[in-house]
Enzyme design. Structure first.
Site, PDB file in Angstrom:
ATOM      1  CB  CYS A  26      72.150  -2.244  -2.650  1.00 49.46           C
ATOM      2  SG  CYS A  26      73.401  -3.442  -2.169  1.00 49.46           S
ATOM      3  CG  HIS A  58      68.563  -0.539   1.690  1.00 48.64           C
ATOM      4  ND1 HIS A  58      68.467  -1.025   0.404  1.00 48.64           N
ATOM      5  CD2 HIS A  58      69.844  -0.785   2.087  1.00 48.64           C
ATOM      6  CE1 HIS A  58      69.628  -1.546   0.038  1.00 48.64           C
ATOM      7  NE2 HIS A  58      70.483  -1.416   1.043  1.00 48.64           N
ATOM      8  CG  HIS A  80      70.456  -7.023  -0.224  1.00 48.90           C
ATOM      9  ND1 HIS A  80      70.000  -6.352  -1.338  1.00 48.90           N
ATOM     10  CD2 HIS A  80      71.281  -6.146   0.418  1.00 48.90           C
ATOM     11  CE1 HIS A  80      70.512  -5.147  -1.367  1.00 48.90           C
ATOM     12  NE2 HIS A  80      71.297  -4.990  -0.309  1.00 48.90           N
TER      13      HIS A  80
END
Length: 401
Positions: free
Chosen positions: A162, A291, A326
């Site tokens: 990520c 995040h 996400h």
């Protein structure tokens, strides 16, 4: 000190819509693009953020061997906001050999491989027409974009989960600062696939309803897909309102393959490095794009890191993953563009999906977007295996470097 670089052009496509206009409208309205997952034959009880119409996107005939969902998403994203025209103009200024391509992805065109594995013959052989190198291989994304844009400079793909498409900003910056290239396409593309959806389900990390970052009832992530790009150049004679990359920070705490360091050690190191490279103090940051994946452990670790670094100087901070999902390897690039929009528009995005902040985390993410005179914003991207990256953006007139 980090020499600032100009985001000369940028664009983003996600479940919020295609291009900057749709993205900004959704952020202003605090609207989520997440919906009940209807991807392929997936039967999981979860929501995801799909980009509509990708099956109708046609690659140029000369690039037909690159055809897969990931590259169709890349092409669709590159066609927004005049981005390809901006690249063509840069190619005229610098020459094709002086523009690099640095992109992030986590699974590339793995959906194509998933499909052909269902078509194996009795002997287990894959279909003869399957082209792994042009679809599923990680480098395929950079090669596709490089050929599409007729560029000849260095090209690379970063795949660090990520943090992938945040780390490419640092990769490109190093080559620009070294004089190897004059400009670079940076960004990330990750598309929905079965491996990701069922993989996160096996880790018991998928939420049933749209995810709720930093919420007291948060219970997992919502997977999305996105394509986001920026054209990075040296900042010369720049308008005071232009957006600059002013600092980068990377770390690798290697605490665990899929769990963050419980104290957020690597996250804190990445943020500290980004601020230090920009000659910026925590008190000079006006907004943090967290995040914030909405898993219990990730949000807790990031909250610890942010509180430890910023203390009483903590600015407004939110996660936009409740809006976009996400997007994994594309998340860093997508949220970099969201930060650029925030600076350009003077907008603090809401923590979409959050209903009641978890008091144990010590953060108060805004539940609605609001206007504010932003000068510097920090974007966090933390990946599996402790691969962390933070990017500091500022308006040209406010960049300390």
């Amino acid at each position: 000190m980090f020499t600032p670089l100009l985001l000369a052009h940028y664009t983003a496509t996600s479940c919020l819509g295609s291009g900057l206009g749709a993205t900004l409208a959704a952020l202003r309205a605090n609207r989520s693009g997440l919906a009940r997952c209807q991807f392929e034959d997936v039967t999981l009880p979860t929501c995801c953020g799909a980009v509509a119409g990708l099956d109708r996107v046609a690659l140029p005939a000369a690039l037909a061997r690159f055809d897969c969902r990931n590259h169709r998403l890349a092409l669709h994203g590159l066609q927004q906001d005049g981005f390809l025209d901006a690249v063509a103009a840069a190619r005229q200024r610098y020459g094709a050999q002086r523009i690099g391509v640095f992109l992030g992805t986590s699974t590339s065109g793995i959906l194509e491989t998933e499909h052909v594995y269902r078509q194996r013959g009795a002997d287990g052989a894959l279909p003869a027409g399957f082209d792994y190198a042009s679809t599923h291989s990680l480098y395929a994304l950079a090669e596709f974009v490089r050929r599409l844009c007729a560029l000849g400079g260095p090209a690379a793909v970063v795949s660090t989960a990520c943090s992938s498409s945040a780390k490419v900003y640092a990769s490109a910056a190093r080559l620009i600062h070294a004089g190897v290239i004059d400009a670079a396409i940076v960004g990330g593309v990750d598309s929905l696939c079965l491996t990701t959806l069922y993989g996160f389900n096996s880790l018991e990390l998928l939420a049933e309803a749209p995810c709720r970052p930093f919420d007291r009832g948060r219970d997992g992530i919502s997977i999305g897909e996105a394509a986001a790009f920026a054209l990075l150049e040296r900042a010369t004679a720049t308008d005071a309102t232009a957006v600059l990359l002013c600092g980068v920070g990377e770390s690798s705490d290697a605490h665990h393959m899929s769990s963050p360091h419980p104290q957020g050690l690597g996250a804190q190191q990445a943020m500290q490095a980004a601020l230090a490279s920009a000659g910026c103090t925590p008190a000079e940051v006006d907004y943090i794009n967290l995040h914030g994946t909405a898993t219990p452990s990730n949000d807790e670790a990031e909250a610890r890191a942010v509180r430890a670094l910023f203390g009483s100087a903590l600015p407004p901070a939110s996660s936009t993953k409740g809006a976009t999902g996400h997007t994994l390897g594309a998340a860093g690039a997508l949220e970099a563009v969201i930060c650029a929009l925030a600076l350009r528009e003077g907008l603090v995005p809401a923590s979409t999906g959050t209903r009641a902040a978890d008091p144990a985390l010590g953060l108060q993410p805004p539940l609605a977007p609001f206007a504010a005179p932003l000068r510097r914003v920090l974007s966090n991207s933390f990946g599996f295996g402790g691969t962390n990256a933070s990017l500091l953006f500022a308006r040209a007139g406010d960049c300390a470097s």
